[in-house]
Write a protein that holds these residues in place. Sequence first.
Motif, PDB file in Angstrom:
ATOM      1  N   LEU A   1       0.854  -1.171   0.000  1.00  0.00           N
ATOM      2  CA  LEU A   1       0.000   0.000   0.000  1.00  0.00           C
ATOM      3  C   LEU A   1       0.896   1.229   0.000  1.00  0.00           C
ATOM      4  N   VAL A   2       0.609   2.155  -0.907  1.00  0.00           N
ATOM      5  CA  VAL A   2       1.381   3.390  -1.020  1.00  0.00           C
ATOM      6  C   VAL A   2       0.444   4.532  -0.658  1.00  0.00           C
ATOM      7  N   GLU A   3       0.750   5.213   0.432  1.00  0.00           N
ATOM      8  CA  GLU A   3      -0.128   6.301   0.866  1.00  0.00           C
ATOM      9  C   GLU A   3       0.054   7.525  -0.024  1.00  0.00           C
ATOM     10  N   ILE A   4      -1.074   8.068  -0.489  1.00  0.00           N
ATOM     11  CA  ILE A   4      -1.057   9.241  -1.356  1.00  0.00           C
ATOM     12  C   ILE A   4      -1.843  10.405  -0.743  1.00  0.00           C
ATOM     13  N   THR A   5      -2.187  10.299   0.521  1.00  0.00           N
ATOM     14  CA  THR A   5      -2.991  11.321   1.195  1.00  0.00           C
ATOM     15  C   THR A   5      -2.348  12.697   1.094  1.00  0.00           C
ATOM     16  N   ARG A   6      -1.072  12.805   1.427  1.00  0.00           N
ATOM     17  CA  ARG A   6      -0.388  14.102   1.442  1.00  0.00           C
ATOM     18  C   ARG A   6      -0.346  14.725   0.052  1.00  0.00           C
ATOM     19  N   SER A   7      -0.053  13.919  -0.969  1.00  0.00           N
ATOM     20  CA  SER A   7      -0.011  14.447  -2.337  1.00  0.00           C
ATOM     21  C   SER A   7      -1.363  15.018  -2.744  1.00  0.00           C
ATOM     22  N   ILE A   8      -2.427  14.304  -2.409  1.00  0.00           N
ATOM     23  CA  ILE A   8      -3.772  14.779  -2.742  1.00  0.00           C
ATOM     24  C   ILE A   8      -4.104  16.023  -1.939  1.00  0.00           C
ATOM     25  N   ALA A   9      -3.797  16.017  -0.649  1.00  0.00           N
ATOM     26  CA  ALA A   9      -4.104  17.166   0.217  1.00  0.00           C
ATOM     27  C   ALA A   9      -3.370  18.425  -0.248  1.00  0.00           C
ATOM     28  N   ASP A  10      -2.108  18.274  -0.628  1.00  0.00           N
ATOM     29  CA  ASP A  10      -1.341  19.428  -1.113  1.00  0.00           C
ATOM     30  C   ASP A  10      -1.948  19.988  -2.392  1.00  0.00           C
ATOM     31  N   TRP A  11      -2.313  19.089  -3.314  1.00  0.00           N
ATOM     32  CA  TRP A  11      -2.938  19.539  -4.553  1.00  0.00           C
ATOM     33  C   TRP A  11      -4.288  20.215  -4.263  1.00  0.00           C
ATOM     34  N   LEU A  12      -5.096  19.597  -3.412  1.00  0.00           N
ATOM     35  CA  LEU A  12      -6.411  20.138  -3.074  1.00  0.00           C
ATOM     36  C   LEU A  12      -6.291  21.545  -2.491  1.00  0.00           C
ATOM     37  N   HIS A  13      -5.328  21.756  -1.616  1.00  0.00           N
ATOM     38  CA  HIS A  13      -5.121  23.068  -1.017  1.00  0.00           C
ATOM     39  C   HIS A  13      -4.904  24.137  -2.092  1.00  0.00           C
ATOM     40  N   GLY A  14      -4.144  23.794  -3.109  1.00  0.00           N
ATOM     41  CA  GLY A  14      -3.852  24.732  -4.187  1.00  0.00           C
ATOM     42  C   GLY A  14      -5.044  25.091  -5.062  1.00  0.00           C
ATOM     43  N   THR A  15      -6.113  24.298  -4.992  1.00  0.00           N
ATOM     44  CA  THR A  15      -7.289  24.589  -5.820  1.00  0.00           C
ATOM     45  C   THR A  15      -8.150  25.694  -5.231  1.00  0.00           C
ATOM     46  N   GLY A  16      -8.055  25.916  -3.927  1.00  0.00           N
ATOM     47  CA  GLY A  16      -8.884  26.916  -3.276  1.00  0.00           C
ATOM     48  C   GLY A  16     -10.318  26.479  -3.029  1.00  0.00           C
ATOM     49  N   ILE A  17     -10.658  25.234  -3.361  1.00  0.00           N
ATOM     50  CA  ILE A  17     -12.014  24.723  -3.115  1.00  0.00           C
ATOM     51  C   ILE A  17     -12.182  24.499  -1.611  1.00  0.00           C
ATOM     52  N   GLU A  18     -13.231  25.061  -1.047  1.00  0.00           N
ATOM     53  CA  GLU A  18     -13.498  24.943   0.395  1.00  0.00           C
ATOM     54  C   GLU A  18     -14.525  23.865   0.731  1.00  0.00           C
ATOM     55  N   ALA A  19     -15.484  23.645  -0.170  1.00  0.00           N
ATOM     56  CA  ALA A  19     -16.531  22.647   0.069  1.00  0.00           C
ATOM     57  C   ALA A  19     -16.901  22.006  -1.257  1.00  0.00           C
ATOM     58  N   GLY A  20     -16.987  20.688  -1.264  1.00  0.00           N
ATOM     59  CA  GLY A  20     -17.335  19.992  -2.493  1.00  0.00           C
ATOM     60  C   GLY A  20     -17.092  18.505  -2.380  1.00  0.00           C
ATOM     61  N   VAL A  21     -16.833  17.891  -3.517  1.00  0.00           N
ATOM     62  CA  VAL A  21     -16.585  16.454  -3.577  1.00  0.00           C
ATOM     63  C   VAL A  21     -15.298  16.214  -4.353  1.00  0.00           C
ATOM     64  N   LEU A  22     -14.454  15.378  -3.785  1.00  0.00           N
ATOM     65  CA  LEU A  22     -13.202  14.973  -4.399  1.00  0.00           C
ATOM     66  C   LEU A  22     -13.378  13.550  -4.913  1.00  0.00           C
ATOM     67  N   THR A  23     -13.057  13.324  -6.177  1.00  0.00           N
ATOM     68  CA  THR A  23     -13.074  11.963  -6.700  1.00  0.00           C
ATOM     69  C   THR A  23     -11.647  11.550  -7.026  1.00  0.00           C
ATOM     70  N   ILE A  24     -11.374  10.286  -6.775  1.00  0.00           N
ATOM     71  CA  ILE A  24     -10.049   9.720  -6.997  1.00  0.00           C
ATOM     72  C   ILE A  24     -10.258   8.447  -7.803  1.00  0.00           C
ATOM     73  N   PHE A  25      -9.562   8.325  -8.931  1.00  0.00           N
ATOM     74  CA  PHE A  25      -9.764   7.202  -9.842  1.00  0.00           C
ATOM     75  C   PHE A  25      -8.413   6.675 -10.291  1.00  0.00           C
ATOM     76  N   ILE A  26      -8.211   5.360 -10.195  1.00  0.00           N
ATOM     77  CA  ILE A  26      -6.958   4.758 -10.664  1.00  0.00           C
ATOM     78  C   ILE A  26      -7.192   4.150 -12.043  1.00  0.00           C
ATOM     79  N   ARG A  27      -6.261   4.416 -12.957  1.00  0.00           N
ATOM     80  CA  ARG A  27      -6.426   4.029 -14.358  1.00  0.00           C
ATOM     81  C   ARG A  27      -5.766   2.678 -14.664  1.00  0.00           C
ATOM     82  N   HIS A  28      -6.034   1.679 -13.815  1.00  0.00           N
ATOM     83  CA  HIS A  28      -5.391   0.377 -13.986  1.00  0.00           C
ATOM     84  C   HIS A  28      -6.336  -0.739 -13.552  1.00  0.00           C
TER      85      HIS A  28
END
Length: 139
Positions: free
Chosen positions: A17-44
């Motif tokens: 298992l490879v944790e990707i929480t921090r990478s997603i959180a850092d990217w999310l912070h840069g979007t400026g979105i305060e409330a919504g839905v985040l979708t995560i999809f693996i292409r494999h």
Amino acid sequence: MRQHHTTLHVTTHGRSLVEITRSIADWLHGTGIEAGVLTIFIRHTSASLLIQENADPDVQADLERFFARLVPDGDPLYEHRSEGPDDMPAHVRSALGQVHLAVPVLQGRMALGAWQGVYVHEHRRHGQVRQVVVQVMGE
């Protein structure tokens, strides 16, 4: 309503298992979105996604042992072996997991529990580079 998306390239090192929480959180912070839905999809089809405990590494080791018993490599009933004895077992493990996650975004952050992390669950025995598409919609 705004939306943003990106593709993360996640290097794995064989079954784990490879944790990707921090990478997603850092990217999310840069979007400026305060409330919504985040979708995560693996292409494999031989890796999956999961939200799992991120405090005790024994949880990850126990999950790997469970999958090894549940879906062993080299089962003679499998016909699909194009990429080796772990090929079809990786597809079965992925089918038992998830390729898509939806996580609420509240106050600019993923609304994960205190001990939850987002993981790529690699089902192949050898390392891969996995593509994970992340999209957020909200305000």
